[in-house]
Design a protein around this motif. Structure first.
Motif, PDB file in Angstrom:
ATOM      1  N   LYS A  95       0.981  -1.227   0.015  1.00 48.71           N
ATOM      2  CA  LYS A  95       0.201  -0.342  -0.415  1.00 48.71           C
ATOM      3  C   LYS A  95       1.262   1.312  -0.448  1.00 48.71           C
ATOM      4  O   LYS A  95       0.428   2.398  -0.571  1.00 48.71           O
ATOM      5  CB  LYS A  95      -0.843   0.214   1.289  1.00 48.71           C
ATOM      6  CG  LYS A  95      -1.748  -1.322   0.864  1.00 48.71           C
ATOM      7  CD  LYS A  95      -3.147  -1.217   2.385  1.00 48.71           C
ATOM      8  CE  LYS A  95      -4.438  -2.284   1.550  1.00 48.71           C
ATOM      9  NZ  LYS A  95      -5.189  -1.728   3.561  1.00 48.71           N
ATOM     10  N   GLU A  96       2.115   0.986   0.645  1.00 53.48           N
ATOM     11  CA  GLU A  96       2.746   2.426   0.820  1.00 53.48           C
ATOM     12  C   GLU A  96       3.805   2.726  -0.455  1.00 53.48           C
ATOM     13  O   GLU A  96       3.272   3.887  -1.258  1.00 53.48           O
ATOM     14  CB  GLU A  96       3.568   1.976   2.060  1.00 53.48           C
ATOM     15  CG  GLU A  96       3.049   2.111   2.957  1.00 53.48           C
ATOM     16  CD  GLU A  96       4.669   2.184   4.406  1.00 53.48           C
ATOM     17  OE1 GLU A  96       5.794   1.544   4.114  1.00 53.48           O
ATOM     18  OE2 GLU A  96       4.307   2.115   5.256  1.00 53.48           O
ATOM     19  N   GLU A  97       3.655   1.650  -1.270  1.00 55.86           N
ATOM     20  CA  GLU A  97       4.743   1.728  -2.747  1.00 55.86           C
ATOM     21  C   GLU A  97       3.640   2.039  -3.775  1.00 55.86           C
ATOM     22  O   GLU A  97       3.700   3.201  -4.279  1.00 55.86           O
ATOM     23  CB  GLU A  97       4.695   0.680  -2.990  1.00 55.86           C
ATOM     24  CG  GLU A  97       5.628   0.612  -4.709  1.00 55.86           C
ATOM     25  CD  GLU A  97       7.073   1.588  -3.982  1.00 55.86           C
ATOM     26  OE1 GLU A  97       7.241   2.019  -5.523  1.00 55.86           O
ATOM     27  OE2 GLU A  97       7.527   1.798  -3.098  1.00 55.86           O
ATOM     28  N   LYS A  98       2.253   1.470  -3.766  1.00 54.54           N
ATOM     29  CA  LYS A  98       1.203   2.307  -4.486  1.00 54.54           C
ATOM     30  C   LYS A  98       0.824   3.663  -4.109  1.00 54.54           C
ATOM     31  O   LYS A  98       0.768   4.536  -5.063  1.00 54.54           O
ATOM     32  CB  LYS A  98       0.157   1.237  -4.310  1.00 54.54           C
ATOM     33  CG  LYS A  98      -1.291   2.350  -5.463  1.00 54.54           C
ATOM     34  CD  LYS A  98      -1.967   0.809  -4.534  1.00 54.54           C
ATOM     35  CE  LYS A  98      -3.498   1.107  -5.908  1.00 54.54           C
ATOM     36  NZ  LYS A  98      -3.870   2.622  -5.287  1.00 54.54           N
ATOM     37  N   GLY A  99       0.925   3.786  -2.589  1.00 49.16           N
ATOM     38  CA  GLY A  99       0.708   5.518  -3.061  1.00 49.16           C
ATOM     39  C   GLY A  99       2.003   6.289  -3.205  1.00 49.16           C
ATOM     40  O   GLY A  99       1.837   7.045  -3.961  1.00 49.16           O
ATOM     41  N   ALA A 103      -0.753  -3.269 -10.699  1.00 47.97           N
ATOM     42  CA  ALA A 103      -0.263  -4.797 -10.892  1.00 47.97           C
ATOM     43  C   ALA A 103      -0.513  -4.594  -8.963  1.00 47.97           C
ATOM     44  O   ALA A 103      -0.800  -5.912  -8.716  1.00 47.97           O
ATOM     45  CB  ALA A 103       1.391  -5.137 -11.455  1.00 47.97           C
ATOM     46  N   LEU A 104       0.302  -3.874  -8.658  1.00 42.51           N
ATOM     47  CA  LEU A 104       0.381  -3.592  -6.932  1.00 42.51           C
ATOM     48  C   LEU A 104      -1.790  -3.584  -6.481  1.00 42.51           C
ATOM     49  O   LEU A 104      -1.894  -4.126  -5.731  1.00 42.51           O
ATOM     50  CB  LEU A 104       0.251  -2.532  -6.235  1.00 42.51           C
ATOM     51  CG  LEU A 104       2.115  -2.583  -6.699  1.00 42.51           C
ATOM     52  CD1 LEU A 104       2.478  -0.864  -6.173  1.00 42.51           C
ATOM     53  CD2 LEU A 104       2.744  -3.552  -6.162  1.00 42.51           C
ATOM     54  N   SER A 105      -2.617  -2.555  -7.121  1.00 44.49           N
ATOM     55  CA  SER A 105      -3.863  -3.157  -6.784  1.00 44.49           C
ATOM     56  C   SER A 105      -4.665  -4.602  -7.154  1.00 44.49           C
ATOM     57  O   SER A 105      -4.905  -4.730  -6.172  1.00 44.49           O
ATOM     58  CB  SER A 105      -5.279  -2.781  -7.873  1.00 44.49           C
ATOM     59  OG  SER A 105      -4.255  -0.472  -7.712  1.00 44.49           O
ATOM     60  N   ARG A 106      -4.255  -5.048  -7.622  1.00 46.27           N
ATOM     61  CA  ARG A 106      -4.400  -6.713  -8.322  1.00 46.27           C
ATOM     62  C   ARG A 106      -3.929  -7.768  -6.916  1.00 46.27           C
ATOM     63  O   ARG A 106      -4.381  -7.713  -6.023  1.00 46.27           O
ATOM     64  CB  ARG A 106      -4.399  -7.250  -9.507  1.00 46.27           C
ATOM     65  CG  ARG A 106      -4.749  -6.668 -10.222  1.00 46.27           C
ATOM     66  CD  ARG A 106      -5.154  -7.542 -11.460  1.00 46.27           C
ATOM     67  NE  ARG A 106      -3.261  -7.785 -11.986  1.00 46.27           N
ATOM     68  CZ  ARG A 106      -2.881  -6.985 -12.660  1.00 46.27           C
ATOM     69  NH1 ARG A 106      -3.974  -5.958 -13.117  1.00 46.27           N
ATOM     70  NH2 ARG A 106      -1.418  -6.493 -13.239  1.00 46.27           N
TER      71      ARG A 106
END
Length: 297
Positions: free
Chosen positions: A143-147, A206-209
């Motif tokens: 989640k942090e990386e997606k942020g 990809a991160l969301s999945r």
């Protein structure tokens, strides 16, 4: 939970069939019930349809209301021993099997270590709780990386806007003669913006999945931990294996080369046009790369 039900409906001839009643039809296959069963939530299904629905699930839930409904025999709402019709009171540690009070006296479990179901279930819950901790940490990392990538995507747009403004500012000094060159520079910037944004968007997707898969595993496992003891023990191994599989996911890596190459678009822009309009421009020997001034991105 399943309760066997009977539908003693007399089948009429085709021309004498009564009006279709939804009470006689399975919500899954949309056909007349075959070997119908009831769940604790009072919803009914074909036994085969329900088994297919539960095939790949960690916890048995109702296809309609999603309420967790463990498989049972009878109507007590409990998992019971099929051969003896008794509640499971013990757990054979050696064989990893649930036992009723009659099963414990069988030769197959003589001399084995037996423990109360509630004690074993609590221990297994603690195992699942411990196993979930690194998974929760991994979810946090994702989640942090997606942020960070969300911020990068926004910064790319900001860079494009700011760079476009500076390009236009310099091109305005070159008057109408430079419009063609200006359009070419803007097109190049747009192309790079599109490519960089697409690259980051793919990583975000990809991160969301992965986040969705991790969240779903955590939710299913937490639901299993709240289930009845015997139900939790029946699904424990599958849940633990699923958690271990999720833990094998590699942590996300930052996207290299994600930001727009501002220096390429702005570096010595006037000098590059100088060959066409030498008398209107001045040479800039050094151009700083704004990306180097954004260590937080």
């Amino acid at each position: 939970a399943l309760r066997s039900t009977q539908t003693n409906k007399t089948r009429n001839k085709p021309e004498e069939m009564p009006p279709k009643s939804l009470d006689l039809y399975c919500p899954i296959c949309k056909d007349v019930f075959k070997d119908p069963v009831d769940l604790l939530c009072s919803h009914s299904f074909c036994r085969e349809c329900l088994n297919k629905w539960w095939k790949d699930k960690i916890t048995p839930d109702c296809p309609i209301c999603r309420r967790i409904s463990p498989i049972i025999n009878g109507i007590s709402g409990e998992v019971i021993c099929r051969p003896h019709g008794e509640r499971f009171k013990l757990f054979c540690v050696d064989d990893e099997k649930l036992l009723c009070l009659v099963c414990q006296h069988s030769d197959g479990h003589y001399g084995h270590k037996l423990q109360p179901v509630n004690e074993v279930a609590q221990g297994r819950r603690n195992e699942l709780r411990k196993a979930l901790r690194p998974l929760l940490d991994k979810l946090k990392v994702f989640k942090e990386e997606k942020g960070n990538l969300d911020q990068t995507a926004e910064y790319i747009k900001l860079q494009a806007q700011q760079t476009e403004g500076r390009i236009k500012e310099q091109f305005r000094k070159l008057h109408l003669f430079l419009h063609k060159e200006e359009d070419a520079r803007i097109a190049a910037l747009r192309t790079e913006e599109s490519k960089k944004t697409q690259k980051v968007s793919l990583k975000i997707d990809a991160l969301s999945r992965e986040i969705a898969a991790l969240s779903r595993t955590i939710k299913d496992t937490e639901g299993l931990m709240k289930a009845e003891d015997a139900v939790m023990l029946q699904s424990f191994r599958t849940a633990a294996e699923t958690i271990q599989q999720r833990l094998l996911l590699e942590n996300p890596q930052p996207v290299s080369g994600a930001l727009i190459d501002v220096a390429k678009h702005l570096g010595n822009l006037s000098f590059n046009i100088w060959n066409k309009m030498k008398h209107l421009v001045s040479y800039t020997p050094v151009v700083l790369d704004p990306n180097n001034l954004q260590p937080h991105v």
